[in-house]
Design a protein around this motif. Structure first.
Motif, PDB file in Angstrom:
ATOM      1  N   ALA A  30     -17.913   8.362   0.105  1.00 29.97           N
ATOM      2  CA  ALA A  30     -18.213   9.669   0.657  1.00 29.97           C
ATOM      3  C   ALA A  30     -19.478  10.168  -0.034  1.00 29.97           C
ATOM      4  O   ALA A  30     -19.662   9.942  -1.227  1.00 29.97           O
ATOM      5  CB  ALA A  30     -17.059  10.628   0.414  1.00 29.97           C
ATOM      6  N   MET A  31     -20.344  10.832   0.705  1.00 27.03           N
ATOM      7  CA  MET A  31     -21.638  11.246   0.173  1.00 27.03           C
ATOM      8  C   MET A  31     -21.848  12.744   0.343  1.00 27.03           C
ATOM      9  O   MET A  31     -21.136  13.416   1.090  1.00 27.03           O
ATOM     10  CB  MET A  31     -22.768  10.494   0.875  1.00 27.03           C
ATOM     11  CG  MET A  31     -22.693   8.981   0.775  1.00 27.03           C
ATOM     12  SD  MET A  31     -22.938   8.383  -0.916  1.00 27.03           S
ATOM     13  CE  MET A  31     -24.635   8.916  -1.220  1.00 27.03           C
ATOM     14  N   GLY A  32     -22.866  13.244  -0.341  1.00 27.97           N
ATOM     15  CA  GLY A  32     -23.177  14.655  -0.187  1.00 27.97           C
ATOM     16  C   GLY A  32     -24.357  15.085  -1.024  1.00 27.97           C
ATOM     17  O   GLY A  32     -25.025  14.271  -1.680  1.00 27.97           O
ATOM     18  N   TRP A  33     -24.604  16.394  -0.970  1.00 29.17           N
ATOM     19  CA  TRP A  33     -25.729  16.991  -1.680  1.00 29.17           C
ATOM     20  C   TRP A  33     -25.293  18.234  -2.435  1.00 29.17           C
ATOM     21  O   TRP A  33     -24.492  19.033  -1.942  1.00 29.17           O
ATOM     22  CB  TRP A  33     -26.843  17.383  -0.704  1.00 29.17           C
ATOM     23  CG  TRP A  33     -27.493  16.223  -0.024  1.00 29.17           C
ATOM     24  CD1 TRP A  33     -27.100  15.616   1.127  1.00 29.17           C
ATOM     25  CD2 TRP A  33     -28.666  15.533  -0.464  1.00 29.17           C
ATOM     26  NE1 TRP A  33     -27.953  14.583   1.436  1.00 29.17           N
ATOM     27  CE2 TRP A  33     -28.925  14.514   0.473  1.00 29.17           C
ATOM     28  CE3 TRP A  33     -29.525  15.680  -1.557  1.00 29.17           C
ATOM     29  CZ2 TRP A  33     -30.009  13.641   0.356  1.00 29.17           C
ATOM     30  CZ3 TRP A  33     -30.600  14.816  -1.684  1.00 29.17           C
ATOM     31  CH2 TRP A  33     -30.830  13.820  -0.736  1.00 29.17           C
ATOM     32  N   PHE A  34     -25.830  18.392  -3.632  1.00 34.83           N
ATOM     33  CA  PHE A  34     -25.667  19.583  -4.448  1.00 34.83           C
ATOM     34  C   PHE A  34     -27.056  20.078  -4.827  1.00 34.83           C
ATOM     35  O   PHE A  34     -28.044  19.360  -4.672  1.00 34.83           O
ATOM     36  CB  PHE A  34     -24.853  19.282  -5.712  1.00 34.83           C
ATOM     37  CG  PHE A  34     -23.404  18.954  -5.458  1.00 34.83           C
ATOM     38  CD1 PHE A  34     -22.409  19.857  -5.792  1.00 34.83           C
ATOM     39  CD2 PHE A  34     -23.035  17.745  -4.893  1.00 34.83           C
ATOM     40  CE1 PHE A  34     -21.070  19.563  -5.572  1.00 34.83           C
ATOM     41  CE2 PHE A  34     -21.705  17.432  -4.664  1.00 34.83           C
ATOM     42  CZ  PHE A  34     -20.726  18.351  -5.006  1.00 34.83           C
ATOM     43  N   ARG A  35     -27.131  21.298  -5.335  1.00 32.59           N
ATOM     44  CA  ARG A  35     -28.416  21.812  -5.792  1.00 32.59           C
ATOM     45  C   ARG A  35     -28.226  22.716  -6.999  1.00 32.59           C
ATOM     46  O   ARG A  35     -27.160  23.275  -7.210  1.00 32.59           O
ATOM     47  CB  ARG A  35     -29.135  22.569  -4.676  1.00 32.59           C
ATOM     48  CG  ARG A  35     -28.464  23.874  -4.259  1.00 32.59           C
ATOM     49  CD  ARG A  35     -29.164  24.478  -3.049  1.00 32.59           C
ATOM     50  NE  ARG A  35     -28.582  25.747  -2.655  1.00 32.59           N
ATOM     51  CZ  ARG A  35     -28.929  26.427  -1.565  1.00 32.59           C
ATOM     52  NH1 ARG A  35     -29.872  25.948  -0.758  1.00 32.59           N
ATOM     53  NH2 ARG A  35     -28.341  27.579  -1.277  1.00 32.59           N
ATOM     54  N   GLN A  36     -29.284  22.845  -7.789  1.00 24.02           N
ATOM     55  CA  GLN A  36     -29.254  23.698  -8.964  1.00 24.02           C
ATOM     56  C   GLN A  36     -30.574  24.451  -9.071  1.00 24.02           C
ATOM     57  O   GLN A  36     -31.632  23.845  -9.235  1.00 24.02           O
ATOM     58  CB  GLN A  36     -29.006  22.880 -10.228  1.00 24.02           C
ATOM     59  CG  GLN A  36     -28.812  23.727 -11.476  1.00 24.02           C
ATOM     60  CD  GLN A  36     -28.300  22.922 -12.650  1.00 24.02           C
ATOM     61  OE1 GLN A  36     -28.455  21.697 -12.692  1.00 24.02           O
ATOM     62  NE2 GLN A  36     -27.678  23.589 -13.596  1.00 24.02           N
ATOM     63  N   ALA A  37     -30.495  25.763  -8.973  1.00 26.07           N
ATOM     64  CA  ALA A  37     -31.657  26.624  -9.115  1.00 26.07           C
ATOM     65  C   ALA A  37     -31.876  26.946 -10.590  1.00 26.07           C
ATOM     66  O   ALA A  37     -30.938  26.878 -11.388  1.00 26.07           O
ATOM     67  CB  ALA A  37     -31.469  27.903  -8.308  1.00 26.07           C
ATOM     68  N   PRO A  38     -33.092  27.316 -10.971  1.00 24.82           N
ATOM     69  CA  PRO A  38     -33.358  27.657 -12.371  1.00 24.82           C
ATOM     70  C   PRO A  38     -32.436  28.761 -12.876  1.00 24.82           C
ATOM     71  O   PRO A  38     -32.291  29.801 -12.233  1.00 24.82           O
ATOM     72  CB  PRO A  38     -34.816  28.125 -12.341  1.00 24.82           C
ATOM     73  CG  PRO A  38     -35.405  27.412 -11.173  1.00 24.82           C
ATOM     74  CD  PRO A  38     -34.306  27.376 -10.149  1.00 24.82           C
ATOM     75  N   GLY A  39     -31.802  28.528 -14.009  1.00 25.16           N
ATOM     76  CA  GLY A  39     -30.917  29.518 -14.601  1.00 25.16           C
ATOM     77  C   GLY A  39     -29.550  29.633 -13.963  1.00 25.16           C
ATOM     78  O   GLY A  39     -28.763  30.498 -14.361  1.00 25.16           O
ATOM     79  N   LYS A  40     -29.238  28.786 -12.991  1.00 25.42           N
ATOM     80  CA  LYS A  40     -27.953  28.844 -12.309  1.00 25.42           C
ATOM     81  C   LYS A  40     -27.211  27.518 -12.432  1.00 25.42           C
ATOM     82  O   LYS A  40     -27.792  26.490 -12.764  1.00 25.42           O
ATOM     83  CB  LYS A  40     -28.140  29.197 -10.830  1.00 25.42           C
ATOM     84  CG  LYS A  40     -28.740  30.569 -10.582  1.00 25.42           C
ATOM     85  CD  LYS A  40     -28.802  30.879  -9.096  1.00 25.42           C
ATOM     86  CE  LYS A  40     -29.357  32.263  -8.836  1.00 25.42           C
ATOM     87  NZ  LYS A  40     -29.412  32.562  -7.379  1.00 25.42           N
ATOM     88  N   GLU A  41     -25.909  27.568 -12.154  1.00 22.95           N
ATOM     89  CA  GLU A  41     -25.100  26.361 -12.190  1.00 22.95           C
ATOM     90  C   GLU A  41     -25.285  25.555 -10.910  1.00 22.95           C
ATOM     91  O   GLU A  41     -25.676  26.084  -9.869  1.00 22.95           O
ATOM     92  CB  GLU A  41     -23.625  26.720 -12.375  1.00 22.95           C
ATOM     93  CG  GLU A  41     -23.307  27.369 -13.707  1.00 22.95           C
ATOM     94  CD  GLU A  41     -21.830  27.610 -13.903  1.00 22.95           C
ATOM     95  OE1 GLU A  41     -21.442  27.987 -15.023  1.00 22.95           O
ATOM     96  OE2 GLU A  41     -21.061  27.411 -12.946  1.00 22.95           O
ATOM     97  N   ARG A  42     -25.001  24.266 -11.005  1.00 20.84           N
ATOM     98  CA  ARG A  42     -25.091  23.404  -9.839  1.00 20.84           C
ATOM     99  C   ARG A  42     -24.062  23.828  -8.790  1.00 20.84           C
ATOM    100  O   ARG A  42     -22.905  24.122  -9.116  1.00 20.84           O
ATOM    101  CB  ARG A  42     -24.863  21.950 -10.254  1.00 20.84           C
ATOM    102  CG  ARG A  42     -25.183  20.942  -9.170  1.00 20.84           C
ATOM    103  CD  ARG A  42     -25.148  19.520  -9.726  1.00 20.84           C
ATOM    104  NE  ARG A  42     -26.101  19.327 -10.799  1.00 20.84           N
ATOM    105  CZ  ARG A  42     -26.351  18.165 -11.392  1.00 20.84           C
ATOM    106  NH1 ARG A  42     -25.704  17.073 -10.998  1.00 20.84           N
ATOM    107  NH2 ARG A  42     -27.235  18.086 -12.373  1.00 20.84           N
TER     108      ARG A  42
END
Length: 126
Positions: free
Chosen positions: A33-45
């Motif tokens: 199973a696949m997917g995408w996450f993201r992390q902005a500066p100063g924030k959690e993933r």
């Protein structure tokens, strides 16, 4: 067992589009199973999108529903994230994720992540 390499990040104007790709190594890509996450500066993933091992089932975070799509090509060992109507809040490092799946119901969102890519930076200017 699986190595993931993201590409396609860059600088884009608000309202524009960008396509991210994730290339996976190995011969067992179709079992993940696949997917995408993201992390902005100063924030959690945070979670962005998930796709089942067959590519039939997808799931998106509320913040990107209607704007992003996710797809995979098991013959090419790739997964893509199509991002449209981009907003400055979408600015983040985007990570490809994989989880060993025992069925098409397995998800990186509900089932956790076994492997991560190193990330690709997306910057959306206003």
């Amino acid at each position: 067992q699986v190595q993931l390499v993201e590409s396609g990040g860059g600088l884009v104007q608000a309202g524009g589009s960008l396509r991210l790709s994730c290339a996976a190594s190995g011969r067992t890509f179709s079992n993940y199973a696949m997917g995408w996450f993201r992390q902005a500066p100063g924030k959690e993933r945070e979670f962005v999108a998930a796709i089942s091992r067959s590519g039939i089932a997808t799931y998106f975070a509320d913040s990107v529903k209607g704007r992003f799509t996710v797809s995979r090509d098991n013959a090419k060992n790739t997964v893509a994230l199509e991002m449209n109507s981009l907003k400055p809040d979408d600015t983040a490092v985007y990570y490809c994720a994989a989880r060993w799946a025992t069925s098409d119901y397995s998800s990186v969102y509900t089932g956790g992540v076994d492997f991560w890519g190193r990330g690709t930076l997306v910057t959306v200017s206003s």
